[in-house]
Design a protein around this motif. Structure first.
Motif, PDB file in Angstrom:
ATOM      1  N   ALA A  45       0.778  -1.086   0.021  1.00 53.77           N
ATOM      2  CA  ALA A  45       0.051   0.078   0.055  1.00 53.77           C
ATOM      3  C   ALA A  45       0.915   1.088   0.078  1.00 53.77           C
ATOM      4  CB  ALA A  45      -1.106  -0.060   1.434  1.00 53.77           C
ATOM      5  N   SER A  68      -7.830  -6.511  -2.287  1.00 55.24           N
ATOM      6  CA  SER A  68      -8.984  -6.043  -1.261  1.00 55.24           C
ATOM      7  C   SER A  68      -8.525  -6.169   0.195  1.00 55.24           C
ATOM      8  CB  SER A  68      -9.982  -6.803  -1.412  1.00 55.24           C
ATOM      9  OG  SER A  68     -10.612  -6.340  -2.808  1.00 55.24           O
ATOM     10  N   CYS A  71      -7.571  -3.304   2.183  1.00 56.41           N
ATOM     11  CA  CYS A  71      -8.507  -2.359   2.559  1.00 56.41           C
ATOM     12  C   CYS A  71      -9.277  -2.418   3.933  1.00 56.41           C
ATOM     13  CB  CYS A  71      -9.699  -2.276   1.283  1.00 56.41           C
ATOM     14  SG  CYS A  71      -8.930  -2.021  -0.158  1.00 56.41           S
ATOM     15  N   ASP A  72     -10.156  -1.595   4.377  1.00 55.39           N
ATOM     16  CA  ASP A  72     -11.236  -1.733   5.443  1.00 55.39           C
ATOM     17  C   ASP A  72     -11.959  -2.866   5.007  1.00 55.39           C
ATOM     18  OD1 ASP A  72      -9.860   0.187   6.920  1.00 55.39           O
ATOM     19  OD2 ASP A  72     -10.908   1.766   6.299  1.00 55.39           O
ATOM     20  N   GLU A  75     -14.752  -2.254   2.326  1.00 57.15           N
ATOM     21  CA  GLU A  75     -14.178  -1.661   1.179  1.00 57.15           C
ATOM     22  C   GLU A  75     -13.599  -2.789   0.340  1.00 57.15           C
ATOM     23  OE1 GLU A  75     -12.440   2.680   2.099  1.00 57.15           O
ATOM     24  OE2 GLU A  75     -11.118   1.011   2.666  1.00 57.15           O
ATOM     25  N   TYR A  76     -13.400  -2.600  -0.945  1.00 55.97           N
ATOM     26  CA  TYR A  76     -12.701  -3.555  -1.755  1.00 55.97           C
ATOM     27  C   TYR A  76     -11.793  -2.854  -2.917  1.00 55.97           C
ATOM     28  CZ  TYR A  76     -15.708  -2.015  -5.759  1.00 55.97           C
ATOM     29  OH  TYR A  76     -16.472  -1.257  -6.619  1.00 55.97           O
ATOM     30  N   ALA A  77     -10.846  -3.484  -3.371  1.00 53.29           N
ATOM     31  CA  ALA A  77      -9.776  -2.937  -4.320  1.00 53.29           C
ATOM     32  C   ALA A  77     -10.440  -2.787  -5.633  1.00 53.29           C
ATOM     33  CB  ALA A  77      -8.429  -3.754  -4.421  1.00 53.29           C
ATOM     34  N   ASN A  94      -7.417   0.963  -5.922  1.00 44.91           N
ATOM     35  CA  ASN A  94      -7.290   1.671  -4.761  1.00 44.91           C
ATOM     36  C   ASN A  94      -8.852   1.138  -4.073  1.00 44.91           C
ATOM     37  OD1 ASN A  94      -9.479   2.890  -6.317  1.00 44.91           O
ATOM     38  ND2 ASN A  94      -8.980   4.969  -5.531  1.00 44.91           N
ATOM     39  N   CYS A  95      -8.992   1.509  -2.943  1.00 43.97           N
ATOM     40  CA  CYS A  95     -10.077   0.912  -2.237  1.00 43.97           C
ATOM     41  C   CYS A  95     -11.472   1.781  -2.263  1.00 43.97           C
ATOM     42  CB  CYS A  95      -9.710   1.054  -0.613  1.00 43.97           C
ATOM     43  SG  CYS A  95      -8.252  -0.131  -0.071  1.00 43.97           S
ATOM     44  N   GLN A  96     -12.424   1.364  -2.372  1.00 42.98           N
ATOM     45  CA  GLN A  96     -13.779   1.696  -2.774  1.00 42.98           C
ATOM     46  C   GLN A  96     -14.724   1.334  -1.744  1.00 42.98           C
ATOM     47  OE1 GLN A  96     -14.449   4.228  -5.058  1.00 42.98           O
ATOM     48  NE2 GLN A  96     -12.339   4.063  -5.530  1.00 42.98           N
TER      49      GLN A  96
END
Length: 114
Positions: A45, A68, A71-72, A75-77, A94-96
């Motif tokens: 990251a 992913s 990510c939190d 969230e997923y990548a 990036n995390c969404q």
């Protein structure tokens, strides 16, 4: 003696955990696409920053990851693109936010390969 032992253990734990909080920051336009992707892979990251093409003088930045799991939980990548020295669209992740209610067929988070 018990208190000093606890203090030493607390300080040691904090010292060892501190590097995990650090995240490298890079200017993506100073690197080639391969260099950006390799740094994301090596560090899992990173934060990439670059100048906005729409607003003069504005710097954009985000956290880019390898998968992913970085990510939190909510969230997923997702595939994203950043400008680099050699291309305007270098593919990264990036995390969404993930909302299972809006996912078609409800099969869980999408898996996108770096």
């Amino acid at each position: 003696m018990r208190l000093s032992h606890l203090a030493i253990m607390t300080i040691a734990t904090m010292t060892l955990a501190e590097p995990a909080l650090a995240i490298s920051r890079y200017n993506s336009t100073a690197l080639t696409c391969d260099q950006v992707r390799q740094r994301v892979i090596n560090e899992r990251a990173v934060i990439l920053r670059y100048a906005s093409t729409r607003v003069k003088g504005m710097t954009l930045y985000d956290r880019y990851v390898t998968r992913s799991a970085m990510c939190d939980p909510h969230e997923y990548a997702e595939r994203a693109y950043v400008p680099t020295r050699d291309t305007n669209r270098c593919p990264v992740l990036n995390c969404q936010d993930y909302d299972p209610e809006t996912r078609r067929f409800g099969f869980g988070k999408p898996v996108i390969r770096f």
